[in-house]
Every structure is written in C-alpha cells, then in structure tokens.
Design a protein around this motif. Structure first.
Motif, PDB file in Angstrom:
ATOM      1  N   ARG A  82       0.834  -1.206   0.000  1.00  0.00           N
ATOM      2  CA  ARG A  82       0.000   0.000   0.000  1.00  0.00           C
ATOM      3  C   ARG A  82       0.860   1.242   0.000  1.00  0.00           C
ATOM      4  O   ARG A  82       0.561   2.230  -0.695  1.00  0.00           O
ATOM      5  N   ARG A  85       2.410   1.785  -3.531  1.00  0.00           N
ATOM      6  CA  ARG A  85       1.397   2.222  -4.495  1.00  0.00           C
ATOM      7  C   ARG A  85       1.027   3.689  -4.286  1.00  0.00           C
ATOM      8  O   ARG A  85       0.821   4.427  -5.255  1.00  0.00           O
ATOM      9  N   GLU A  89       1.493   6.689  -6.984  1.00  0.00           N
ATOM     10  CA  GLU A  89       0.335   7.480  -7.390  1.00  0.00           C
ATOM     11  C   GLU A  89       0.601   8.976  -7.204  1.00  0.00           C
ATOM     12  O   GLU A  89       0.262   9.794  -8.069  1.00  0.00           O
ATOM     13  N   ALA A 114       5.084   1.591 -11.995  1.00  0.00           N
ATOM     14  CA  ALA A 114       3.632   1.788 -11.983  1.00  0.00           C
ATOM     15  C   ALA A 114       2.928   0.558 -12.560  1.00  0.00           C
ATOM     16  O   ALA A 114       1.893   0.112 -12.036  1.00  0.00           O
ATOM     17  N   VAL A 119      -0.591   0.312 -10.606  1.00  0.00           N
ATOM     18  CA  VAL A 119      -1.167   1.650 -10.423  1.00  0.00           C
ATOM     19  C   VAL A 119      -1.795   2.076 -11.750  1.00  0.00           C
ATOM     20  O   VAL A 119      -1.102   2.465 -12.690  1.00  0.00           O
ATOM     21  N   ARG A 120      -3.105   1.966 -11.817  1.00  0.00           N
ATOM     22  CA  ARG A 120      -3.833   2.250 -13.063  1.00  0.00           C
ATOM     23  C   ARG A 120      -4.662   3.527 -12.990  1.00  0.00           C
ATOM     24  O   ARG A 120      -5.082   4.064 -14.003  1.00  0.00           O
ATOM     25  N   HIS A 121      -4.916   3.980 -11.761  1.00  0.00           N
ATOM     26  CA  HIS A 121      -5.793   5.141 -11.582  1.00  0.00           C
ATOM     27  C   HIS A 121      -5.123   6.132 -10.644  1.00  0.00           C
ATOM     28  O   HIS A 121      -4.570   5.757  -9.612  1.00  0.00           O
ATOM     29  N   ILE A 122      -5.145   7.405 -11.032  1.00  0.00           N
ATOM     30  CA  ILE A 122      -4.549   8.469 -10.219  1.00  0.00           C
ATOM     31  C   ILE A 122      -5.684   9.325  -9.662  1.00  0.00           C
ATOM     32  O   ILE A 122      -6.405   9.976 -10.413  1.00  0.00           O
TER      33      ILE A 122
END
Length: 210
Positions: A82, A85, A89, A114, A119-122
């Motif tokens: 966590r 990530r 982000e 990433a 990590v696909r969404h910011i």
C-alpha cells in the motif's frame, strides 16, 4: 571469525561488508524497487520505495539502514505494498504523463514500477505549474515537467563528474532541479557528458538527438 547473518523474508543472508540493507536484500535475490538509489552515488533516501518492515513493525528505507547481525526484515508485506502504491500514485499525479511521445517510454523506471505495482488510476489532480523545456544544450534535452526529484542527476554531476551544474532550488511544492539562477543548460559550463541523462529515471533529461 564467526559468521554474521540477517534474515530477509525468512531467508538467512550472510553479511559480508554490505553498506546497507538494500544491498543485502538484493544479495538474497529479491528485486527491491528503487527510484533514487544508485550504487555509485551517495545515499539520498528520498523516494522511499525501498522501505522494509522490521520485526517490531517499524518501516524504514533499506538504502539508509545499516545491516546488523540477527536483523529480521520483511520486504513485501501488504502494508508495504500500500505504501509503495501510494508513493507511485503521488509521483504520477505530479508528473507529465505524456508517455506515448516521451523518448524514455519503455525504458522509464517510473513507468515500469507503476505497471509492476498495478497503479492504473490516479486520484489526485496535477496542480504543479508547467515549466519551460530546455533545448539549449547540444548534448541533452531537459523537461522539468517529468522530473520526480530523485536527485540522481544532481549527485552524478557533482560526485562523479565534479561539475555541480544541477542542483535543487526552492522548497516544498515549488522544489525543482535546475542550474543555478534558473539558467538554461546552454548558458552554463556543462561539458555535455550526458551522465545526467544516463541516470535519469524518467524522461526529465534525455539525450538531445535533434
């Protein structure tokens, strides 16, 4: 002489003069993620991607931890995942993510991590001001909007090349890497060695092929 060991994810690793815990982790065959660590440069410890958790639940950057006999650490707990990530982000939120037109696409450490950590969404907006790109050097091209402040270019320029052309300026959210007095690279005594581009983890400094 009695052998000394530390334990990395329950793997006993013999200590043999490693300068930090990160080296011991890699000696154990574990691919520890880093963004600001370079074995030939001084320890900066800024990115915190290499954090580990000890047997007391404390978290610290392994690049700046001194290994000791009997030390026990974990490198891949849910808590650390966590943490990593979130770091990625936040870095991406302050980064110009025009990857498809970036010269470093496919060879970018930030992009690689990433994808590795999913990590696909910011969730955070990019509120950083846009900085002018620097095309003035015949050797390298500098795009401050892609800089993640890892400091590798600053240290390689000072510590290995002895030039000190690049450094940190300002503070807090306004922190930047730039030549002194906000000069363009072409206005400095840069020798055009290209070592800053070689160690840059993103597309912030790339070889000028124009």
């Amino acid at each position: 002489m009695e052998k000394k060991f530390m334990y990395v994810d329950d793997i006993a690793v013999e200590l043999n003069g490693e300068k930090n815990v990160l080296e011991v982790i890699r000696k154990a065959g574990i691919d520890m993620p880093t963004l600001c660590y370079h074995p030939e440069l001084s320890i900066y410890g800024a990115c915190r991607m290499c954090v580990v958790e000890d047997d007391r639940g404390r978290i610290d950057a392994s690049c700046s931890m001194e290994p000791r006999d009997g030390m026990e650490i974990r490198t891949n707990t849910a808590r650390l995942l966590r943490h990593r990530r979130m770091i990625l982000e936040l870095l991406l939120a302050a980064h110009d993510c025009s990857c498809t037109t970036c010269a470093k696409s496919g060879n970018c450490r930030l992009q690689e991590l990433a994808q590795r950590f999913g990590v696909r969404h910011i969730r955070f907006p990019n509120n950083k001001p846009r900085y002018k790109k620097d095309y003035t050097s015949y050797a390298v091209f500098r795009d401050p909007n892609k800089c993640i402040l890892c400091g590798d270019c600053v240290r390689v320029c000072e510590e290995l090349q002895g030039q000190g052309i690049l450094n940190f300026a300002f503070r807090g959210s306004e922190l930047q890497v730039m030549p002194a007095f906000d000069k363009k690279l072409g206005e400095t005594k840069c020798v055009g060695c290209g070592q800053c581009a070689a160690v840059c983890t993103t597309g912030a400094i790339t070889v000028n092929d124009q």
